[in-house]
Design an enzyme around this catalytic site. Structure first.
Site, PDB file in Angstrom:
ATOM      1  N   THR A 187      13.405   5.515  10.373  1.00 40.46           N
ATOM      2  CA  THR A 187      14.389   4.483  10.697  1.00 40.46           C
ATOM      3  C   THR A 187      13.929   3.144  10.144  1.00 40.46           C
ATOM      4  O   THR A 187      12.777   2.733  10.318  1.00 40.46           O
ATOM      5  CB  THR A 187      14.576   4.377  12.222  1.00 40.46           C
ATOM      6  OG1 THR A 187      14.975   5.652  12.715  1.00 40.46           O
ATOM      7  CG2 THR A 187      15.619   3.341  12.573  1.00 40.46           C
ATOM      8  N   CYS A 227      -9.055  -7.794   2.207  1.00 37.81           N
ATOM      9  CA  CYS A 227      -9.366  -6.402   2.548  1.00 37.81           C
ATOM     10  C   CYS A 227     -10.848  -6.091   2.377  1.00 37.81           C
ATOM     11  O   CYS A 227     -11.346  -5.107   2.900  1.00 37.81           O
ATOM     12  CB  CYS A 227      -8.545  -5.457   1.679  1.00 37.81           C
ATOM     13  SG  CYS A 227      -6.763  -5.705   1.847  1.00 37.81           S
ATOM     14  N   GLN A 281       1.425 -10.369  -6.020  1.00 38.71           N
ATOM     15  CA  GLN A 281       1.195 -11.807  -6.160  1.00 38.71           C
ATOM     16  C   GLN A 281       2.208 -12.474  -7.084  1.00 38.71           C
ATOM     17  O   GLN A 281       2.158 -13.697  -7.270  1.00 38.71           O
ATOM     18  CB  GLN A 281      -0.224 -12.066  -6.675  1.00 38.71           C
ATOM     19  CG  GLN A 281      -1.330 -11.617  -5.743  1.00 38.71           C
ATOM     20  CD  GLN A 281      -1.350 -12.369  -4.434  1.00 38.71           C
ATOM     21  OE1 GLN A 281      -0.846 -13.488  -4.325  1.00 38.71           O
ATOM     22  NE2 GLN A 281      -1.925 -11.758  -3.399  1.00 38.71           N
ATOM     23  N   THR A 321       0.834  -1.206   0.000  1.00 41.22           N
ATOM     24  CA  THR A 321       0.000   0.000   0.000  1.00 41.22           C
ATOM     25  C   THR A 321       0.868   1.254   0.000  1.00 41.22           C
ATOM     26  O   THR A 321       0.601   2.201  -0.745  1.00 41.22           O
ATOM     27  CB  THR A 321      -0.951   0.002   1.204  1.00 41.22           C
ATOM     28  OG1 THR A 321      -1.838  -1.115   1.101  1.00 41.22           O
ATOM     29  CG2 THR A 321      -1.771   1.280   1.253  1.00 41.22           C
ATOM     30  N   SER A 333       5.024  -6.821  -1.467  1.00 40.10           N
ATOM     31  CA  SER A 333       4.670  -6.951  -0.051  1.00 40.10           C
ATOM     32  C   SER A 333       5.249  -8.246   0.491  1.00 40.10           C
ATOM     33  O   SER A 333       5.013  -9.322  -0.070  1.00 40.10           O
ATOM     34  CB  SER A 333       3.149  -6.945   0.117  1.00 40.10           C
ATOM     35  OG  SER A 333       2.799  -6.996   1.478  1.00 40.10           O
ATOM     36  N   HIS A 363       4.625  -9.978   3.300  1.00 41.20           N
ATOM     37  CA  HIS A 363       3.798 -10.969   4.009  1.00 41.20           C
ATOM     38  C   HIS A 363       2.999 -11.866   3.078  1.00 41.20           C
ATOM     39  O   HIS A 363       2.387 -12.835   3.521  1.00 41.20           O
ATOM     40  CB  HIS A 363       2.869 -10.287   5.015  1.00 41.20           C
ATOM     41  CG  HIS A 363       1.667  -9.624   4.433  1.00 41.20           C
ATOM     42  ND1 HIS A 363       0.429 -10.222   4.406  1.00 41.20           N
ATOM     43  CD2 HIS A 363       1.508  -8.407   3.872  1.00 41.20           C
ATOM     44  CE1 HIS A 363      -0.443  -9.403   3.850  1.00 41.20           C
ATOM     45  NE2 HIS A 363       0.173  -8.293   3.519  1.00 41.20           N
ATOM     46  N   ASN A 391      -5.202 -10.950  -7.253  1.00 38.27           N
ATOM     47  CA  ASN A 391      -5.218 -11.583  -5.939  1.00 38.27           C
ATOM     48  C   ASN A 391      -6.438 -12.460  -5.705  1.00 38.27           C
ATOM     49  O   ASN A 391      -6.393 -13.394  -4.912  1.00 38.27           O
ATOM     50  CB  ASN A 391      -5.136 -10.514  -4.841  1.00 38.27           C
ATOM     51  CG  ASN A 391      -6.191  -9.436  -5.001  1.00 38.27           C
ATOM     52  OD1 ASN A 391      -6.270  -8.787  -6.045  1.00 38.27           O
ATOM     53  ND2 ASN A 391      -7.005  -9.228  -3.988  1.00 38.27           N
TER      54      ASN A 391
END
Length: 654
Positions: A249, A338, A191, A73, A211, A213, A161
């Protein structure tokens, strides 16, 4: 849960053990700030640089920017901001830059939402336009050819997705080149990582977010690739980290974990090959077809990732299927995670032209490239178990509530279950009700809609070749001196009184006021039958109306530990599983070793009168706590003082 079969990898994945170890090591030993100049910081900086170099090799991105983000995102937001700032600057210089923000109709919602947000915030005033897809889910290149000269930014995805459909990126690039489009191009590659070959330097792609995860890294870490020479504007400014490209950071634990996943991809041997994944998908496909006759796949498998299956089972809603799979310990989804909380058909399947009935009942099954033979074998066995549970689960209750999409109706059966009357059947369930009645060799005597009709009576009658509406004239029954049209249903009758329908058991052709058990339709009002009809709402048992004395339904929640303690302290208390029959057939419910009586929510009305006559403490249980809360509220409102439910349901009960 150790007994889970997790088939929702497109939503998120478990974390690779090597990634967990790498993150722990980074937090334990390499915790330095990579911006610090001392030895501890230099070691962290070395880890950061090594991971970035590994990412470049895996992505085929020797040039351009490769920066770490919090996830896709943020990467999408950064790409859109960069493109629109460049468009605004070009326009200010009088350069041609296009007036369309073009995005694939099946894009993740993060893309059009980001486009609309930054277009409004920056005041660029560009037109958002969805690029249609064909029936296979691939972008319509002929329409892209027409629109590309006007496009300022084109957003597509490498693979969808929800369906797994792989985009024709080469075809899109060719159209952009041949039309001389000035458009910048963002490709959502979430994906694609670990499932499709990537060589970003060799493409026309300007921006590619990733992404972690989605491929065995933790949540909160991602990547953004920006082609060399493509415009770039930082989304976040501050301390100048990531060479001024992304301040803040760095998340060194997440970066180290992502690096372990990238290392596994680069070195090979950890993840399955594309060919192996195809074999696994074929095995799952065969299991699904055998378990659910009539199953339809919603995307052509030849154009889809080898890790994704999107399917519908005629006559079954996606929620019913999800509940069934979940009861069997199989975790699947109804589409994008989502959007899971939004009770709406899939916009992805709608864009592909999939019929509404299939779109509204679609289920996505997805697994990751870490799957092995044992995992697939276990998944196939669970799928077969779900199919058997569905086939064996046949409602035996004489009163069954039907619900779909907020519409509610009723099925009334005689004692033997051979004859049925349908009242307000939901449109979405008409085909399933017809199939179920046929399987049970049950004859539908009448099917009609009340003033609160659910809209499916005509459809159900069309399927079964019957005439909808109240038949009338076949029989009459006396109630309080009046003669009412009635339909015999075994030893019971359903009598029509104005806009209300009364179910009871007559004697000698007369229906005594106390013999009316249920009322369907609109409120009968004060018409001389109040003594018989003091009921709450449609289908609730004919008991005294509590009115102002109705018990409050606040405080009905018990967490699993408290519920178990309550049951132990009240030996007469009853634990009631209100999941539907297929879920119960897939796995019996229990709470901390305490077994539950099974009364499906759809059949609760038929049991409520007994509980009200012979009150005892009731603790309701379901999968997530939603249905059990409804059951407890209903009993409280009918005057039952000791009705509770297990908040969070079996999902949190352990």
């Amino acid at each position: 849960m150790n007994n889970e079969v997790y088939l929702d990898a497109n939503a998120t994945s478990p974390v690779l053990p090597a990634a967990i170890e790498a993150a722990a090591a980074a937090m334990r030993e390499g915790f330095g700030n990579p911006s610090s100049s001392h030895a501890c910081g230099l070691r962290a900086k070395a880890l950061l640089d090594a991971t970035r170099a590994r990412a470049r090799r895996v992505l085929g991105a020797a040039t351009g920017r490769v920066m770490f983000t919090s996830g896709a995102t943020e990467g999408i937001q950064t790409a859109v901001l960069s493109a629109l700032c460049a468009v605004r600057e070009r326009r200010a210089r009088g350069e041609a830059c296009g007036d369309l923000l073009l995005y694939g109709a099946t894009e993740h919602k993060a893309v059009p939402e980001s486009l609309a947000h930054w277009n409004r915030l920056l005041g660029t005033g560009l037109e958002l336009r969805a690029l249609p897809v064909d029936g296979s889910g691939r972008h319509c290149l002929d329409q892209l050819r027409e629109l590309a000269p006007r496009a300022a930014l084109v957003c597509t995805m490498a693979a969808n997705n929800e369906t797994g459909v792989v985009s024709d990126l080469d075809g899109i690039a060719r159209v952009l080149l041949e039309t001389g489009s000035p458009a910048l191009w963002m490709v959502d590659c979430v994906q694609a990582l670990g499932k499709l070959p990537l060589a970003l330097d060799a493409t026309r792609i300007d921006y590619a977010p990733f992404s972690g995860h989605k491929l065995y890294a933790p949540k909160g870490i991602g990547l953004l690739y920006v082609r060399e020479g493509a415009p770039y504007t930082p989304l976040m400014c501050g301390g100048g980290q990531e060479a001024g490209q992304r301040s803040g950071t760095e998340n060194m634990g997440g970066i180290a974990a992502f690096g372990a996943v990238l290392g596994a991809l680069e070195e090979g041997g950890t993840f399955r090959t594309h060919a192996q994944l195809r074999v696994y998908r074929d095995r799952l496909e065969a299991s699904l077809r055998e378990a659910f006759p009539g199953l339809v796949f919603n995307a052509p498998l030849e154009h889809a990732l080898p890790t994704t299956l999107n399917f519908s089972v005629p006559g079954l809603g996606s929620k019913e299927l999800l509940d069934l799979f979940d009861a069997a310990g199989v975790r699947v989804s109804a589409g994008s995670a989502c959007s899971a909380a939004k009770a709406a058909p899939s916009y992805v399947l709608d864009a592909m032209g999939v019929p509404l009935a299939r779109s509204a009942s679609a289920v996505r099954l997805s697994f990751g490239p870490l799957a092995d033979d044992d995992f697939i074998e276990a998944a196939c066995a669970r799928i077969a178990h779900c199919g058997r549970a569905l086939a064996q689960a046949r409602p035996a209750a004489r009163l069954q509530q039907t619900e779909a999409g907020g519409a509610s109706g009723w099925l009334l059966f005689d004692d033997e279950g051979r004859h049925c009357i349908a009242i307000d059947p939901p449109e979405a369930l008409a085909a399933r009700i017809a199939a179920d009645l046929s399987t049970r060799e049950c004859r539908l005597l009448a099917c009609f809609a009340t003033g609160q009709g659910a809209g499916g009576a005509d459809t159900l009658c069309d399927i079964l070749g019957l005439r909808p509406g109240w038949p009338g004239g076949a029989q009459q029954v006396e109630l309080a001196g009046a003669r009412l049209d009635a339909i015999a249903l075994g030893r019971d009758v359903l009598a029509k009184n104005g806009d209300s329908y009364l179910l009871g058991r007559p004697e000698n052709g007369a229906l005594a006021p106390g013999a009316v058990r249920f009322v369907f339709g609109t409120d009968p009002g004060n018409d001389g039958f109040d003594a018989a009809l003091h009921c709450h709402r449609i289908g609730e048992p004919a008991v005294s109306r509590p009115g102002a004395d109705a018990l409050p339904d606040e405080g009905i929640d018990l967490d699993p530990t408290t519920a178990a303690a309550y049951l132990a302290a009240h030996p007469d208390a009853l634990l009631v599983d209100v999941r539907e029959l297929p879920e119960h057939a897939a796995a019996c419910a229990q709470l901390r070793g305490r077994g539950a009586q099974h009364v499906p929510l759809s059949q609760l009305a038929g049991q409520a009168a007994h509980w009200l006559r012979e009150p005892r403490p009731l603790v309701f249980l379901c999968r997530s706590g939603n249905r059990s809360a409804r059951a407890a509220r209903l009993l409280r409102r009918l005057g039952h003082a000791q009705a509770w439910h297990v908040a969070g349901g079996l999902a949190l009960a352990g």
